[in-house]
Design an enzyme around this catalytic site. Sequence first.
Site, PDB file in Angstrom:
ATOM      1  N   LYS A 156      39.695   3.896  34.170  1.00  0.00           N
ATOM      2  CA  LYS A 156      40.897   2.690  33.847  1.00  0.00           C
ATOM      3  C   LYS A 156      41.996   3.121  34.598  1.00  0.00           C
ATOM      4  CE  LYS A 156      38.809   1.805  29.049  1.00  0.00           C
ATOM      5  NZ  LYS A 156      38.939   2.007  27.788  1.00  0.00           N
ATOM      6  N   ASP A 214      44.607  -3.910  23.962  1.00  0.00           N
ATOM      7  CA  ASP A 214      43.450  -3.624  23.610  1.00  0.00           C
ATOM      8  C   ASP A 214      43.248  -4.948  22.628  1.00  0.00           C
ATOM      9  OD1 ASP A 214      41.324  -2.106  24.494  1.00  0.00           O
ATOM     10  OD2 ASP A 214      42.053  -0.320  23.276  1.00  0.00           O
ATOM     11  N   GLN A 237      42.278   5.362  23.259  1.00  0.00           N
ATOM     12  CA  GLN A 237      40.769   5.264  23.650  1.00  0.00           C
ATOM     13  C   GLN A 237      40.221   5.630  22.344  1.00  0.00           C
ATOM     14  OE1 GLN A 237      39.361   4.292  26.494  1.00  0.00           O
ATOM     15  NE2 GLN A 237      37.368   4.718  25.780  1.00  0.00           N
TER      16      GLN A 237
HETATM   17  N1  GUN Z   1      36.282   2.764  23.826  1.00  0.00           N
HETATM   18  C1  GUN Z   1      35.130   2.341  24.348  1.00  0.00           C
HETATM   19  N2  GUN Z   1      35.635   0.893  24.742  1.00  0.00           N
HETATM   20  C2  GUN Z   1      36.718   0.882  24.449  1.00  0.00           C
HETATM   21  C3  GUN Z   1      38.030  -0.072  24.756  1.00  0.00           C
HETATM   22  O1  GUN Z   1      37.774  -0.998  25.278  1.00  0.00           O
HETATM   23  N3  GUN Z   1      39.084   0.183  24.228  1.00  0.00           N
HETATM   24  C4  GUN Z   1      39.470   1.422  23.565  1.00  0.00           C
HETATM   25  N4  GUN Z   1      40.740   1.697  23.147  1.00  0.00           N
HETATM   26  N5  GUN Z   1      38.487   2.346  23.269  1.00  0.00           N
HETATM   27  C5  GUN Z   1      37.328   2.147  23.821  1.00  0.00           C
END
Ligand code: GUN
Length: 307
Positions: A63, A130, A107
């Site tokens: 990311k 998110d 995350q």
């Molecule tokens: N863990 C796995 N996918 C995601 C996501 O799209 N966002 C977040 N914050 N954690 C994740």
Amino acid sequence: MSRGSGWIVQTGEMSATIVDGRKLANEVVLEAMERASTLGRRPGLGVVIVGNDPASQIYVRGKQKRAQEAGFLAEVMELPADAGEARVHEAVEAFNAREDIDGILVQLPLPEDVNTLRIMAAIDPEKDVDGLHTLNAGRLVQGSDGLIPCTPLGCMTIIHSVMPDLTGVHAVVIGNSNIVGKPMASLLLAERATVVQTHIHTRNIEAICREADVLVTAVGKPGLVRGSWIKPGAIVIDVGTTRVPVGDGRYRVRGDVAFEEAVEIAGTITPVPGGVGPMTIACLLSNTVKASARRQGMQRKARVVAD
Ligand code: GUN
């Protein structure tokens, strides 16, 4: 934006078209970068990661790299696994207070001693890229313009690329997580699909799935969805990404769908890897631009997603 059809890979006569998620994601990222270039300053993304789960580390680096390549500010705050909820909360507050940070992502999963819902509630809803804050979850359900979780948003973009109008379509979602299953069902409903949300306790799931014109699965059970579960010609979106050991300490990522069987039945299918995954990151960038634009008072006219 009008998109070409270059991300669809046609295979043999009897098999599904396979979505090239990387190609479609590139288009979404380019669109986000174009919009970012019209803003007063570069968009800023702040990521909090707790602990050293290898998969989470890889996702977060991915990311950050993609955001930096797009010209965004992208900062990662790393905390040890035993940091505790108060320190995670402080990290979120630090990003909340930063003028140059437009989007915050914590995350997941978080360590067991950290309450995920409380941490999501601590994020400034206008920076919640998110889409997991209660306010944004509520906005999605009620059809007002908020920030939508990245993975379902990416799935929707894929689905729209092959089926622009979902009115009356039978859609089945496997999984009811806050991050994928529930928002996915809300998005499909907002597009006037008839939606069935299934989960671990659903009876006759195979028969329910066989009715689906659009089938989205997000449970992390490799090979759960067999070819016999799929309606001929259906759109099959596989969100599953389970790391499966293949010997020598190496892993392979597998989806929820038995791909070799499903590709013979479906009309369109996403592969794993290379399907939904790249779209999640691309949508994170577009959400960050959207949040930045809103914070800079350059909001597009709100689009109400449901009648
Ligand atoms: N863990 C796995 N996918 C995601 C996501 O799209 N966002 C977040 N914050 N954690 C994740």
